[in-house]
Write an enzyme that holds these catalytic residues in place. Structure first.
Site, PDB file in Angstrom:
ATOM      1  N   GLY A  15      -1.398   4.738  -4.728  1.00  0.00           N
ATOM      2  CA  GLY A  15      -1.291   3.499  -5.488  1.00  0.00           C
ATOM      3  C   GLY A  15      -0.126   3.400  -6.440  1.00  0.00           C
ATOM      4  O   GLY A  15       0.252   2.299  -6.856  1.00  0.00           O
ATOM      5  N   ILE A  24      -4.039   4.438  -0.017  1.00  0.00           N
ATOM      6  CA  ILE A  24      -4.611   4.834   1.271  1.00  0.00           C
ATOM      7  C   ILE A  24      -5.750   5.830   1.072  1.00  0.00           C
ATOM      8  O   ILE A  24      -6.734   5.832   1.824  1.00  0.00           O
ATOM      9  CB  ILE A  24      -3.518   5.455   2.163  1.00  0.00           C
ATOM     10  CG1 ILE A  24      -2.378   4.452   2.378  1.00  0.00           C
ATOM     11  CG2 ILE A  24      -4.087   5.897   3.509  1.00  0.00           C
ATOM     12  CD1 ILE A  24      -1.116   5.084   2.939  1.00  0.00           C
ATOM     13  N   TYR A  44       0.845  -1.197   0.000  1.00  0.00           N
ATOM     14  CA  TYR A  44       0.000   0.000   0.000  1.00  0.00           C
ATOM     15  C   TYR A  44       0.881   1.249   0.000  1.00  0.00           C
ATOM     16  O   TYR A  44       2.018   1.236   0.465  1.00  0.00           O
ATOM     17  CB  TYR A  44      -0.949   0.007   1.201  1.00  0.00           C
ATOM     18  CG  TYR A  44      -0.272   0.186   2.546  1.00  0.00           C
ATOM     19  CD1 TYR A  44      -0.059   1.462   3.092  1.00  0.00           C
ATOM     20  CD2 TYR A  44       0.164  -0.911   3.281  1.00  0.00           C
ATOM     21  CE1 TYR A  44       0.552   1.629   4.324  1.00  0.00           C
ATOM     22  CE2 TYR A  44       0.770  -0.759   4.513  1.00  0.00           C
ATOM     23  CZ  TYR A  44       0.970   0.520   5.030  1.00  0.00           C
ATOM     24  OH  TYR A  44       1.590   0.679   6.251  1.00  0.00           O
ATOM     25  N   CYS A  45       0.332   2.329  -0.542  1.00  0.00           N
ATOM     26  CA  CYS A  45       1.006   3.636  -0.546  1.00  0.00           C
ATOM     27  C   CYS A  45      -0.068   4.704  -0.631  1.00  0.00           C
ATOM     28  O   CYS A  45      -1.257   4.408  -0.532  1.00  0.00           O
ATOM     29  CB  CYS A  45       2.004   3.731  -1.701  1.00  0.00           C
ATOM     30  SG  CYS A  45       1.268   3.468  -3.332  1.00  0.00           S
ATOM     31  N   THR A  46       0.314   5.954  -0.824  1.00  0.00           N
ATOM     32  CA  THR A  46      -0.644   7.052  -0.740  1.00  0.00           C
ATOM     33  C   THR A  46      -1.775   6.928  -1.754  1.00  0.00           C
ATOM     34  O   THR A  46      -2.945   6.895  -1.391  1.00  0.00           O
ATOM     35  CB  THR A  46       0.072   8.401  -0.931  1.00  0.00           C
ATOM     36  OG1 THR A  46       1.126   8.515   0.019  1.00  0.00           O
ATOM     37  CG2 THR A  46      -0.901   9.559  -0.744  1.00  0.00           C
TER      38      THR A  46
END
Length: 311
Positions: free
Chosen positions: A188, A213, A184-186
């Site tokens: 995608g 996220i 996961y990241c901010t």
């Protein structure tokens, strides 16, 4: 005053002439008086822009008219053009600097060999079915996870995205190769690349949180598996999904809960430090700890070291 917002987006698609895309995008943004950052490479585009809602809508419409960008998912967020000092449009070798350009393969459908995309609800279903066999893997720089992350997530000791490939090649996470790994990241974009690097290195079951996220927060707020604040690389610096968001960051001076980063007062230092409002109001030194500055001076990075925020 007309209402304003921020959009963030990316699209992995082969671009034969990134310089032509650069000229078009800069001209379009200038005409619409937008600010923010756009990175363009032979692999696609990655951007965050702020401005009037009407202008952002016109930007999205014009950008989607280009066939290669018609499928881009534009995410809306609270903020304005004032959260960015200027408009920056750049051509780079990578739209996310993993230092793995030769490993990344992109076609008209996006990244080749990346992780399986899971919507937020599907992530919950996977956790419900598999329990402890599911591992959340943070694809951001380590300092971002200091103020917000998924519960029990693995947070690699990375100061930049280029550190991920080195960590993977060193075998640091080989014990996860038989787990169900959810990256996961901010928004995608970093997961697109990281999940493909993990699969190429033998991780058997790799997923990526579709929309990052941001989309998860829109769906579940702070009533799911996320805890804390979302770090942002603009003047907002952090974002909370609800009024009952938890605060998991700790002030470097007094250990009080905080989500607020500040530039180290030492201009030779390139770090951000976490300070609570009380310590800032009491004029306690905003120089980072000797440990952080020593790490910067020696060219290494502590686990939660953060780069100085652009002014």
């Amino acid at each position: 005053m007309k209402p304003e917002k921020i959009i963030l987006y990316y699209g992995f698609t082969p671009l034969k002439d990134p310089n032509a895309i650069h000229l078009w995008q800069r001209t379009l943004c200038e005409q619409l008086e937008l600010r923010g950052r756009i990175l363009i490479s032979p692999h696609g585009i990655n951007g965050t822009l702020g401005g009037e809602i009407e202008s952002l809508t016109a930007y999205i419409r014009a950008t989607k008219e280009y066939a290669a960008f018609k499928g881009i998912d534009f995410k809306w967020s609270e903020g304005s053009r004032e959260d960015f000092p200027r408009l920056r449009v750049r051509v780079r070798e990578e739209i996310v600097s993993f230092g793995a350009r030769e490993e990344l393969h992109v076609n008209d459908d996006g990244v080749v060999g990346g992780g399986v995309r899971l919507k937020p609800q599907q992530v919950h279903e996977l956790v419900g079915q598999r329990g402890d066999d599911v591992v959340f893997f943070d694809a951001r720089n380590a300092f971002e996870a200091t103020i917000g992350r998924f519960k029990d997530a693995v947070v690699p000791n990375t100061a930049t995205t280029r550190d991920f490939a080195r960590e993977l090649d060193a075998g640091v996470f080989d014990h996860l190769k038989d787990k169900a790994v959810v990256t996961y990241c901010t928004g995608g974009v970093r997961c697109e690349v990281l999940s493909s690097l993990m699969k190429r290195r033998g991780f058997a079951e790799v997923y990526q949180l579709d929309g990052g996220i941001v989309r998860y927060g829109e769906t579940f707020g702070d009533d799911g598996l996320w805890e804390g604040s979302l770090y942002l690389f603009d003047a907002r610096m952090h974002y909370e999904f609800s009024e009952h968001s938890s605060i998991i960051g700790r002030c470097e001076r007094c250990d009080a809960p905080t989500s607020q980063y500040h530039n180290c007062a030492n201009l030779a230092c390139r770090k951000l430090i976490l300070l609570c409002d009380t310590c800032v109001d009491d004029n306690i030194s905003t120089n980072c700890s000797p440990r952080h500055f020593a790490a910067t001076a020696s060219g290494t990075a502590p686990g939660t070291g953060a780069p100085r925020r652009h002014q």
